[in-house]
Design a protein around this motif. Sequence first.
Motif, mmCIF file in Angstrom:
data_model
loop_
_atom_site.group_PDB
_atom_site.id
_atom_site.type_symbol
_atom_site.label_atom_id
_atom_site.label_comp_id
_atom_site.label_asym_id
_atom_site.label_seq_id
_atom_site.Cartn_x
_atom_site.Cartn_y
_atom_site.Cartn_z
ATOM 1 N N GLN A 222 -33.048 -34.507 38.491
ATOM 2 C CA GLN A 222 -34.083 -34.263 37.490
ATOM 3 C C GLN A 222 -34.489 -35.548 36.776
ATOM 4 N N SER A 223 -33.504 -36.394 36.478
ATOM 5 C CA SER A 223 -33.830 -37.658 35.808
ATOM 6 C C SER A 223 -34.670 -38.555 36.709
ATOM 7 N N SER A 228 -39.970 -40.832 37.999
ATOM 8 C CA SER A 228 -41.133 -41.016 38.881
ATOM 9 C C SER A 228 -42.412 -40.527 38.208
ATOM 10 N N LEU A 229 -42.323 -39.387 37.507
ATOM 11 C CA LEU A 229 -43.499 -38.902 36.780
ATOM 12 C C LEU A 229 -43.917 -39.874 35.686
ATOM 13 N N LYS A 230 -42.930 -40.438 35.022
ATOM 14 C CA LYS A 230 -43.230 -41.412 33.977
ATOM 15 C C LYS A 230 -43.935 -42.632 34.552
ATOM 16 N N GLN A 231 -43.447 -43.115 35.693
ATOM 17 C CA GLN A 231 -44.080 -44.272 36.321
ATOM 18 C C GLN A 231 -45.506 -43.953 36.768
ATOM 19 N N ALA A 232 -45.705 -42.737 37.308
ATOM 20 C CA ALA A 232 -47.063 -42.361 37.726
ATOM 21 C C ALA A 232 -48.002 -42.296 36.527
#
Length: 287
Positions: A222-223, A228-232
Amino acid sequence: MTRTTRRSVDKDRPKAEEMPPPPPPAAKPSTATLPEQSEAPITVHKRIRAPLLDKVFERSLKASLSGITPEAWNKCFPTPTARRPEQMKEVRKKFCEIYELNVRKNFQDIVSSRKLLASLDNLDILISEAHSRKDQYLKENPQAPLPMDPPPKPTPVDKEKEAEKQKPEEKPIEASLAEEKDTKKSDVEAKERSGPPLPIPIHELKAEDLYMSHLYPILQLQSSRLESLKQAQQASIDILIKRRKEQQAEIKELIATLEKRLRVVDEAAEGVKEILEMDGDEEMTEV
């Protein structure tokens, strides 16, 4: 017809006296219906369910009557209420009284026809008797406490016995060292014979082991997804910032070109103005 004499009558009289009187006529059975026998009173250890039924009925009736408010009544009968408000109040009051009486009567009819109170009292008796039998059985046959029950407090005698059991027997140092060596050798031999160790069963794992084996990988996954979502999101934000800067640069260039063209127009206008002034001066001199 034969004529009876006095002597024959006297002879027949004792016979008539000796004969028993005829039995009285049997009474005809009455066709009237006998009154139904009332139910025998039931002795209850403690009435629980019958009072609860009465409480539920009273609450339900109260909730039903609370819905017949003056506002709702006026909405149902707007014209009569507007013309005769006092009479409509009396009508509402009588309606509530009749409604309550009918509901109570119907409830009592249902209870009496189905013998609900007697059934509930019998149920209370059965349950109380079952509890008493259970208590009596537990008194006669005490059972060991369940694992979830708190353990009994140890007595001083039990504490002394446990302390004596926990005291290790004093052995010489050489004997203890020899025993340790023997145990190590036996453990090594057992490992060599058995091969690879078997996995630990789940019920013997500790909380930390369960956390590391089950929860930790899920949290790591999950982390990583969140990262990855944060980077996107950060990449999309950077793209938007870059586009904004490019648009600002384009706007500045457009403004600069417009200023240049306006300057050219102003210079041309000034030149035309000077030419017109020169033409006017020449005409004045000619005149």
